[in-house]
Structure formats: C-alpha cells, structure tokens
Motif scaffolding. Structure first.
Motif, PDB file in Angstrom:
ATOM      1  N   TYR A  58       0.807  -1.230   0.000  1.00 23.48           N
ATOM      2  CA  TYR A  58       0.000   0.000   0.000  1.00 23.48           C
ATOM      3  C   TYR A  58       0.833   1.270   0.000  1.00 23.48           C
ATOM      4  O   TYR A  58       0.292   2.371   0.076  1.00 23.48           O
ATOM      5  CB  TYR A  58      -0.886   0.062   1.245  1.00 23.48           C
ATOM      6  CG  TYR A  58      -1.984  -0.966   1.354  1.00 23.48           C
ATOM      7  CD1 TYR A  58      -2.432  -1.670   0.254  1.00 23.48           C
ATOM      8  CD2 TYR A  58      -2.601  -1.214   2.577  1.00 23.48           C
ATOM      9  CE1 TYR A  58      -3.449  -2.605   0.372  1.00 23.48           C
ATOM     10  CE2 TYR A  58      -3.623  -2.138   2.704  1.00 23.48           C
ATOM     11  CZ  TYR A  58      -4.031  -2.835   1.602  1.00 23.48           C
ATOM     12  OH  TYR A  58      -5.040  -3.744   1.730  1.00 23.48           O
ATOM     13  N   VAL A  93       3.308   0.608   8.333  1.00 25.74           N
ATOM     14  CA  VAL A  93       2.733   1.289   9.497  1.00 25.74           C
ATOM     15  C   VAL A  93       3.364   0.759  10.789  1.00 25.74           C
ATOM     16  O   VAL A  93       4.103  -0.223  10.781  1.00 25.74           O
ATOM     17  CB  VAL A  93       1.192   1.155   9.512  1.00 25.74           C
ATOM     18  CG1 VAL A  93       0.577   2.026   8.429  1.00 25.74           C
ATOM     19  CG2 VAL A  93       0.750  -0.273   9.365  1.00 25.74           C
ATOM     20  N   PHE A  95       2.572  -0.925  13.452  1.00 21.35           N
ATOM     21  CA  PHE A  95       2.551  -2.309  13.963  1.00 21.35           C
ATOM     22  C   PHE A  95       3.461  -3.213  13.144  1.00 21.35           C
ATOM     23  O   PHE A  95       4.015  -4.184  13.652  1.00 21.35           O
ATOM     24  CB  PHE A  95       1.109  -2.856  14.027  1.00 21.35           C
ATOM     25  CG  PHE A  95       0.472  -3.133  12.687  1.00 21.35           C
ATOM     26  CD1 PHE A  95       0.763  -4.271  11.971  1.00 21.35           C
ATOM     27  CD2 PHE A  95      -0.444  -2.244  12.157  1.00 21.35           C
ATOM     28  CE1 PHE A  95       0.170  -4.529  10.742  1.00 21.35           C
ATOM     29  CE2 PHE A  95      -1.048  -2.481  10.928  1.00 21.35           C
ATOM     30  CZ  PHE A  95      -0.740  -3.628  10.218  1.00 21.35           C
ATOM     31  N   CYS A 119      -1.912   2.594  12.135  1.00 16.33           N
ATOM     32  CA  CYS A 119      -3.146   2.004  11.593  1.00 16.33           C
ATOM     33  C   CYS A 119      -4.297   2.219  12.587  1.00 16.33           C
ATOM     34  O   CYS A 119      -4.222   1.757  13.730  1.00 16.33           O
ATOM     35  CB  CYS A 119      -2.907   0.519  11.372  1.00 16.33           C
ATOM     36  SG  CYS A 119      -4.404  -0.459  11.161  1.00 16.33           S
ATOM     37  N   PRO A 120      -5.374   2.888  12.173  1.00 20.38           N
ATOM     38  CA  PRO A 120      -6.480   3.111  13.111  1.00 20.38           C
ATOM     39  C   PRO A 120      -7.077   1.807  13.644  1.00 20.38           C
ATOM     40  O   PRO A 120      -7.502   1.748  14.790  1.00 20.38           O
ATOM     41  CB  PRO A 120      -7.525   3.878  12.288  1.00 20.38           C
ATOM     42  CG  PRO A 120      -6.773   4.441  11.135  1.00 20.38           C
ATOM     43  CD  PRO A 120      -5.604   3.536  10.879  1.00 20.38           C
ATOM     44  N   ASN A 153      -2.361  -6.658  12.491  1.00 19.07           N
ATOM     45  CA  ASN A 153      -2.675  -5.230  12.655  1.00 19.07           C
ATOM     46  C   ASN A 153      -3.045  -4.937  14.107  1.00 19.07           C
ATOM     47  O   ASN A 153      -4.212  -4.690  14.452  1.00 19.07           O
ATOM     48  CB  ASN A 153      -3.839  -4.833  11.742  1.00 19.07           C
ATOM     49  CG  ASN A 153      -3.537  -5.051  10.272  1.00 19.07           C
ATOM     50  OD1 ASN A 153      -2.792  -5.963   9.929  1.00 19.07           O
ATOM     51  ND2 ASN A 153      -4.102  -4.231   9.417  1.00 19.07           N
ATOM     52  N   CYS A 239     -11.536  -1.870   9.470  1.00 21.59           N
ATOM     53  CA  CYS A 239     -10.719  -0.939   8.690  1.00 21.59           C
ATOM     54  C   CYS A 239     -11.652  -0.067   7.850  1.00 21.59           C
ATOM     55  O   CYS A 239     -12.439  -0.580   7.054  1.00 21.59           O
ATOM     56  CB  CYS A 239      -9.778  -1.724   7.775  1.00 21.59           C
ATOM     57  SG  CYS A 239      -9.045  -0.685   6.497  1.00 21.59           S
ATOM     58  N   VAL A 241     -10.941   1.810   5.358  1.00 26.98           N
ATOM     59  CA  VAL A 241     -10.646   1.736   3.915  1.00 26.98           C
ATOM     60  C   VAL A 241     -11.439   0.583   3.277  1.00 26.98           C
ATOM     61  O   VAL A 241     -11.982   0.716   2.184  1.00 26.98           O
ATOM     62  CB  VAL A 241      -9.122   1.520   3.710  1.00 26.98           C
ATOM     63  CG1 VAL A 241      -8.787   1.308   2.244  1.00 26.98           C
ATOM     64  CG2 VAL A 241      -8.334   2.675   4.298  1.00 26.98           C
ATOM     65  N   GLU A 267     -10.491  -8.035   4.713  1.00 25.15           N
ATOM     66  CA  GLU A 267     -10.957  -7.023   5.681  1.00 25.15           C
ATOM     67  C   GLU A 267     -12.270  -6.404   5.214  1.00 25.15           C
ATOM     68  O   GLU A 267     -12.851  -5.580   5.933  1.00 25.15           O
ATOM     69  CB  GLU A 267      -9.902  -5.917   5.845  1.00 25.15           C
ATOM     70  CG  GLU A 267      -8.686  -6.353   6.631  1.00 25.15           C
ATOM     71  CD  GLU A 267      -7.616  -5.271   6.714  1.00 25.15           C
ATOM     72  OE1 GLU A 267      -7.914  -4.098   6.449  1.00 25.15           O
ATOM     73  OE2 GLU A 267      -6.467  -5.619   7.037  1.00 25.15           O
ATOM     74  N   CYS A 330      -4.960   4.651   2.271  1.00 30.57           N
ATOM     75  CA  CYS A 330      -4.855   4.460   3.718  1.00 30.57           C
ATOM     76  C   CYS A 330      -4.057   5.641   4.271  1.00 30.57           C
ATOM     77  O   CYS A 330      -2.875   5.815   3.944  1.00 30.57           O
ATOM     78  CB  CYS A 330      -4.153   3.140   4.012  1.00 30.57           C
ATOM     79  SG  CYS A 330      -3.675   3.006   5.736  1.00 30.57           S
TER      80      CYS A 330
END
Ligand code: 13P
Ligand code: SF4
Length: 377
Positions: A58, A93, A95, A119-120, A153, A239, A241, A267, A330
């Motif tokens: 990504y 990201v 994590f 990552c939210p 994640n 997620c 996205v 996801e 993202c």
C-alpha cells in the motif's frame, strides 16, 4: 462532565503509539522528485548492505520504487526475519515496524520514516480494553479454554498478551490456519481486532453459526455470558478503507462488464467477500493480477495505491478500482512520505539514527512467541 470523560479516554487510548518520534526538518519539506530520487540513490549507494528497505503493497509509488522487497504483511515479516542489514527501513505502518523490531536481531535497528503511520484499526484494540474484556469473558466461561488470536494489525503489547494466554498472531493470508491451530488446543477463539477478517475466516471454516461480537465501546450493550456461549468471539474493530466497499459496487462492475472479475481483501464486509470472485491478502491480489490473461478485467477491492501499482505493473490487464473514485487510500500508510525517506537515509549516512522503533523489552519476548507461532503454522 462529557469533556472530562473524553479527556480521560484520550490519555488512556492513543491513536499514535509513537508520538515522540521526530518531525521532518523544514529543509526536507519541498524537495522535488528528481532531486529526492537522486539523493535517496546517493545515500543508498553509500550505505550499501547496511540498509534494507521493506515496502508494504500500500505504500506510495515513490517508496515502493526504492524498496528491496515489496509485499504483504506476512511476506514482509519473513523478509525482516531473514534480513542481515544493520538497518531495516520499514515502509509501512507502526505495527509492522514493531513486528520487524521483534523479529530481527538485537543488533539490528528498525526505522519507521514517519511518526504518524499508525493504523487506526490497530488502535481499536488497546491492551487495557482487552484486559478488561478478557476478565469478563473468561469469568463467564470458567471451564472453557479460550485462545486469543490477534491479527498482525495490532500493537506489540496485544501480541504479547495473546502469547501469554496461549494464543498467536495471524495475517490475512494465514488466519484460517491460526484458527485451526487454536481449535486444536482450545475450545473457543477470541479474535482481535478485525471483526470482518474474523467473520470471513469463520465462514471459510464453516463455523459461521458460532460467532458472537464483543463491542468494547458499548458497556451496556454486551452480555459476557451470552457472548461466551459462542465458539468464536469477534472484537468489534474494522478498517475504514475496506468497510467502504459494498455489494452494489460489485453489481455495478458486473453490470458494466459481465466478464469482469472481482477480487477483494478479507478485511471487507462479509457480503462483499461472498459476492467477489476471489478474496485474499494483498499478495494474493498481486499474484492474481500477475497471472491474469492479457485483456482480462479485474476490479480490485482494496487500498487505492495497490490498485494503481497493479495498473502500472500489468498494463496488459484491465485493472479497475472496485468503487471508482470513491476508493480510499490508507491515511496511515500515506504518512510514509518520500521526503521522510530521504531524511532518515541521509541522517544514517551522517551517523545519526532517526525515528527508531523499539518495542519495550518486557513486551518483546512474549510478542516474539506469538509471531514465531504464526511463522510456524
Ligand atoms: P496484508 O496482510 O494483506 O498485506 O494486509 C495488511 C493490511 O493492513 C490490509 O489493510
Ligand atoms: Fe490499517 Fe486499514 Fe490502513 Fe490496513 S488499510 S493499515 S487495516 S487502516
């Protein structure tokens, strides 16, 4: 009153795990692409084998172009485990960079170029919330062995928690194997934080009737005893996205071209995965398009940068974003700006380490157990 409650929550639950990391110096903010590419290549030539750059699928084109390895979360964790370089620069990201730090040797240093790449979804399952939920759910099922599984994640403290309770980590490419591993050893699974990946995995295993959801944000709306009757308990994370994709997008693509194929990331919502032709990790999405016949059409239900990469990498295939202009990038992945990459590399040339990701030693050992269990299944 309301303000106080919000303030308390914010101090306990943080979106940006590493908010002490350094910001980009002003001199790096306005670099044009030609100058930046030149400077990145010069720094990489000086650093030689001391540096390896890992890039998630990504990441922006300007990051992926400089990466030694580009792949999904699972492939990148394997690359990190095998890397010899002193410095692992992670285009991904927080994590993922944490996992790389856990897996690499103590002498190796992991650098996440930009501080805000969090990552939210990982932030939707904070360890202190999970501790509270675990106490309630296990008390409601005292005779059952519940195995916690966390999706990659998630932060290192949650990975460590899962290991401490006999559980493990999984990615989207091996979630079904992680569930099987857990059911060989226990009676129930608590899956965190992505409810859609959890539900899609339960369907894949024919266990769709065994699901209950745990919403950590709704103290009134859940009944631990009722939830604990189910074999698969899904944490209510998601997620943004991927939640955006709907069945109607697939119907529209097929109405426009009845021969179009649809591939989505797991996801995505259950009904989207069910309606698609294929569902799989970002590596599966890449492989599927790479193996398509020239002239085939594939609509892609995942983060938009990957769809754009696939359009560039496979011009012979008709690659479409599943929901057109509404497909999202993202925001966390986008924080890895190529100017940051230039900065951290030039700082390494000057002998300075910037934005180092270092998992606390007390979490590292246990989180490694959870990751090693994953790498073995
Ligand atoms: P993959 O493991 O498929 O690369 O996905 C990671 C991710 O964050 C998807 O949103
Ligand atoms: Fe997290 Fe979604 Fe971004 Fe993946 S696409 S890193 S799950 S916010």
């Amino acid at each position: 009153m309301v303000t106080m409650e919000t303030a308390e929550l914010e101090t306990d639950l943080s979106l940006f795990k590493y908010d002490s990391l350094e910001q980009l110096p002003a001199a790096y903010r306005e670099l044009d692409e030609a100058e930046r590419t030149d400077r990145i290549e010069t720094a990489l030539a000086e650093l030689g084998d001391d540096v390896v750059i890992l890039g998630h699928n990504y990441q922006r084109r300007e990051i992926v172009e400089h990466a030694d390895f580009v792949g999904d979360s699972y492939q990148l964790s394997k690359e990190a485990a095998e890397a010899d370089a002193e410095y692992v620069i992670f285009g991904g990201v927080t994590f993922m960079a944490e996992s790389a730090d856990i897996i690499t040797d103590d002498e190796q240093t992991v650098i996440l170029p930009s501080m805000e790449a969090s990552c939210p979804m990982a932030g939707m399952a904070e360890a202190l919330q999970v501790d509270a939920a675990w106490a309630e759910i296990t008390a409601a099922a005292p005779d059952e062995n519940i195995i916690p599984i966390t999706y990659m994640n998630s932060y290192a403290d949650l990975k460590a928690f899962c290991a401490s309770q006999g559980g493990l980590v999984c990615t989207s490419s091996n979630a079904h194997r992680a569930f099987e591993w857990a059911f060989d050893r226990g009676d129930k699974v608590l899956f965190l934080p992505d409810k859609h990946l959890g539900e899609n995995t339960a369907h894949r295993l024919g266990m769709e009737d065994a699901i209950a959801e745990w919403d950590p944000w709704d103290p009134e709306g859940k009944d631990a005893e009722e939830v604990a009757e189910s074999d698969i308990i899904l944490w209510d994370g998601y997620c943004q996205v991927h939640e955006r994709f709907r069945e109607e997008h697939i119907e529209q693509v097929r109405a426009d071209d009845p021969d179009a194929n649809v591939i989505v990331h797991p996801e995505c919502r259950r009904e989207v995965v069910e309606a698609a032709d294929v569902a799989g990790s970002t590596a599966t999405i890449c492989d599927t398009v790479a193996n398509a016949e020239p002239g085939d059409t594939w609509a892609i239900g995942t983060e938009i940068h990957l769809t754009r990469h696939l359009q560039r990498w496979h011009p012979e295939v008709n690659v479409l974003p599943l929901c057109g202009d509404a497909c999202m990038d993202c925001n966390a992945m986008r924080q890895i700006d190529p100017n940051y990459l230039t900065w951290v590399l030039e700082e390494l040339v000057a002998g300075r380490e910037r934005n180092v990701i270092e998992v606390a030693p007390e979490e590292k050992e246990l989180a490694q157990v959870a990751l090693d269990r994953m790498l073995e299944i």
